[in-house]
Design an enzyme around this catalytic site. Sequence first.
Site, mmCIF file in Angstrom:
data_model
loop_
_atom_site.group_PDB
_atom_site.id
_atom_site.type_symbol
_atom_site.label_atom_id
_atom_site.label_comp_id
_atom_site.label_asym_id
_atom_site.label_seq_id
_atom_site.Cartn_x
_atom_site.Cartn_y
_atom_site.Cartn_z
ATOM 1 N N ASP A 161 14.495 31.102 18.631
ATOM 2 C CA ASP A 161 14.863 29.798 17.708
ATOM 3 C C ASP A 161 14.592 29.939 16.354
ATOM 4 O O ASP A 161 15.165 29.461 15.440
ATOM 5 C CB ASP A 161 14.305 28.731 18.617
ATOM 6 C CG ASP A 161 14.413 28.609 19.957
ATOM 7 O OD1 ASP A 161 15.534 28.609 20.451
ATOM 8 O OD2 ASP A 161 13.405 28.829 20.753
ATOM 9 N N HIS A 189 11.176 25.408 24.107
ATOM 10 C CA HIS A 189 12.405 26.292 23.932
ATOM 11 C C HIS A 189 13.581 25.693 24.860
ATOM 12 O O HIS A 189 13.617 25.996 25.999
ATOM 13 C CB HIS A 189 12.062 27.809 24.494
ATOM 14 C CG HIS A 189 13.378 28.673 24.342
ATOM 15 N ND1 HIS A 189 14.185 29.053 23.559
ATOM 16 C CD2 HIS A 189 14.294 28.946 25.594
ATOM 17 C CE1 HIS A 189 15.138 29.522 23.775
ATOM 18 N NE2 HIS A 189 15.110 29.762 24.907
HETATM 19 P P1 NAI Z 1 19.592 39.129 33.585
HETATM 20 O O1 NAI Z 1 19.869 38.372 34.997
HETATM 21 O O2 NAI Z 1 20.626 40.049 33.087
HETATM 22 O O3 NAI Z 1 18.252 39.770 34.152
HETATM 23 C C1 NAI Z 1 17.362 39.320 34.790
HETATM 24 C C2 NAI Z 1 16.720 40.294 35.916
HETATM 25 O O4 NAI Z 1 15.466 39.998 36.218
HETATM 26 C C3 NAI Z 1 17.491 40.646 36.953
HETATM 27 O O5 NAI Z 1 17.766 42.371 36.711
HETATM 28 C C4 NAI Z 1 17.159 40.435 38.246
HETATM 29 O O6 NAI Z 1 17.142 41.433 39.159
HETATM 30 C C5 NAI Z 1 15.387 40.484 37.720
HETATM 31 N N1 NAI Z 1 14.733 39.487 38.420
HETATM 32 C C6 NAI Z 1 14.935 38.250 39.157
HETATM 33 N N2 NAI Z 1 13.741 37.776 39.773
HETATM 34 C C7 NAI Z 1 12.773 38.599 39.379
HETATM 35 C C8 NAI Z 1 11.662 38.677 39.865
HETATM 36 N N3 NAI Z 1 11.060 37.820 40.700
HETATM 37 N N4 NAI Z 1 10.728 39.961 39.435
HETATM 38 C C9 NAI Z 1 11.253 41.011 38.860
HETATM 39 N N5 NAI Z 1 12.522 40.846 38.485
HETATM 40 C C10 NAI Z 1 13.396 39.679 38.536
HETATM 41 O O7 NAI Z 1 18.980 37.826 32.831
HETATM 42 P P2 NAI Z 1 18.441 37.940 31.268
HETATM 43 O O8 NAI Z 1 19.832 37.969 30.305
HETATM 44 O O9 NAI Z 1 18.087 39.321 31.027
HETATM 45 O O10 NAI Z 1 17.509 36.782 31.013
HETATM 46 C C11 NAI Z 1 16.293 36.779 31.712
HETATM 47 C C12 NAI Z 1 15.553 35.509 31.550
HETATM 48 O O11 NAI Z 1 15.519 35.377 30.198
HETATM 49 C C13 NAI Z 1 16.373 34.399 31.784
HETATM 50 O O12 NAI Z 1 15.524 33.419 32.572
HETATM 51 C C14 NAI Z 1 16.928 33.835 30.576
HETATM 52 O O13 NAI Z 1 17.057 32.308 30.714
HETATM 53 C C15 NAI Z 1 15.708 33.817 29.752
HETATM 54 N N6 NAI Z 1 15.923 33.940 28.255
HETATM 55 C C16 NAI Z 1 15.163 33.346 27.438
HETATM 56 C C17 NAI Z 1 15.167 33.302 26.114
HETATM 57 C C18 NAI Z 1 14.130 32.824 25.283
HETATM 58 O O14 NAI Z 1 14.439 32.679 24.098
HETATM 59 N N7 NAI Z 1 13.064 32.302 25.724
HETATM 60 C C19 NAI Z 1 16.576 33.758 25.553
HETATM 61 C C20 NAI Z 1 17.404 34.259 26.482
HETATM 62 C C21 NAI Z 1 17.460 34.180 27.771
#
Ligand code: NAI
Length: 328
Positions: A161, A189
């Site tokens: 952000d 966030h």
């Molecule tokens: P993604 O779905 O591409 O990857 C998430 C990965 O986490 C997947 O490979 C899945 O298998 C794995 N996963 C799910 N549960 C798990 C667990 N209990 N233990 C280990 N691995 C696990 O999602 P992406 O795009 O990488 O986003 C990940 C997170 O980051 C989401 O929650 C998203 O909302 C968040 N996010 C946060 C932002 C921020 O500014 N704080 C910005 C963008 C995304």
Amino acid sequence: MKAPIRVAVTGAAGQIGYAMIFRLASGEVFGPDQPVILHLIELPQALSALDGVHMELDDCAFPTLAGVVKQSSDDLEAGFADCNWVLCVGSVPRKAGMERGDLVRINGPIFTNTGKAIQAAASKDVRVLVVGNPCNTNCLITMANAPDIPRDRFFAMTRLDQNRAASQLAQKAGEPVSSVKNVAIWGNHSATQYPDFYHATINGKSANDVITDTDWLQKDFIETVQKRGAAVISARGASSAASAANAALDTVKSVIRPTAEGDCCSVAVCSDGSYGIDEGLIFGYPISSDGSKWEILKGWDNNEFAQEKIQATLQELRDERDAVKDLL
Ligand code: NAI
């Protein structure tokens, strides 16, 4: 060469993980003379994808990559063993029709286990950055489940952000983004966050004085930053990944390197009651670091407009905390 440090990344085969791991291995974050052992943690069904990521890491031949540990999320203690940093990315993303409250209930249990395992197995100097959403409250759950670890080791990511806000201000002013400093993100966030243009500077002058368009600052700017994540999803068909990974690495760098005079880093940390925020909430503040210790920047004067925004994001975080009180 120094002794290696261990850095765990959960959700390592996901979008953000893929955009983050190679940069962690390259020496960009911890320095060219600091070997890193990566602990890559994934759900059992994603472990074969993780094998592919591991092959690619090998194929980069990074001199600073001193080892790779791959671990199923079934055994988080093995995954976090002796880790100095734990970057919590893995979680379930929000799907259409899901409310924030639903998401926090679905992801909450992931973070109770994460907190317990970090306390049981990580290095004594561990620092934890929660990226997985809702990241402030997930961080609160992690911290509550690791009560022996000092509170100042827990961070939730509002840096994306901050970077988004800096870019918007630079573009509006027609100045390079490097001229924009001191951009604070207050609170959650989420779409209630308050991106603070009153304390931001452009070439050392108040952004509010440089960009004289108050209407734009108070409405368009704030809304653009608050809703940027949704705008990226609608344009790209997938949520921010490269920019999120970049912001996570920026957060780590800002904690382990001194903050420049006149600048700040925005990160959600455990509130000490500063600015009237409930003690113990994970709240986005401007902080500065001397490279080993960080502090919330104190004494910023927030006007009535800012106070109102801060109260709204505070209320949302209180509601999220109440929704997960059985996990704390
Ligand atoms: P993604 O779905 O591409 O990857 C998430 C990965 O986490 C997947 O490979 C899945 O298998 C794995 N996963 C799910 N549960 C798990 C667990 N209990 N233990 C280990 N691995 C696990 O999602 P992406 O795009 O990488 O986003 C990940 C997170 O980051 C989401 O929650 C998203 O909302 C968040 N996010 C946060 C932002 C921020 O500014 N704080 C910005 C963008 C995304």
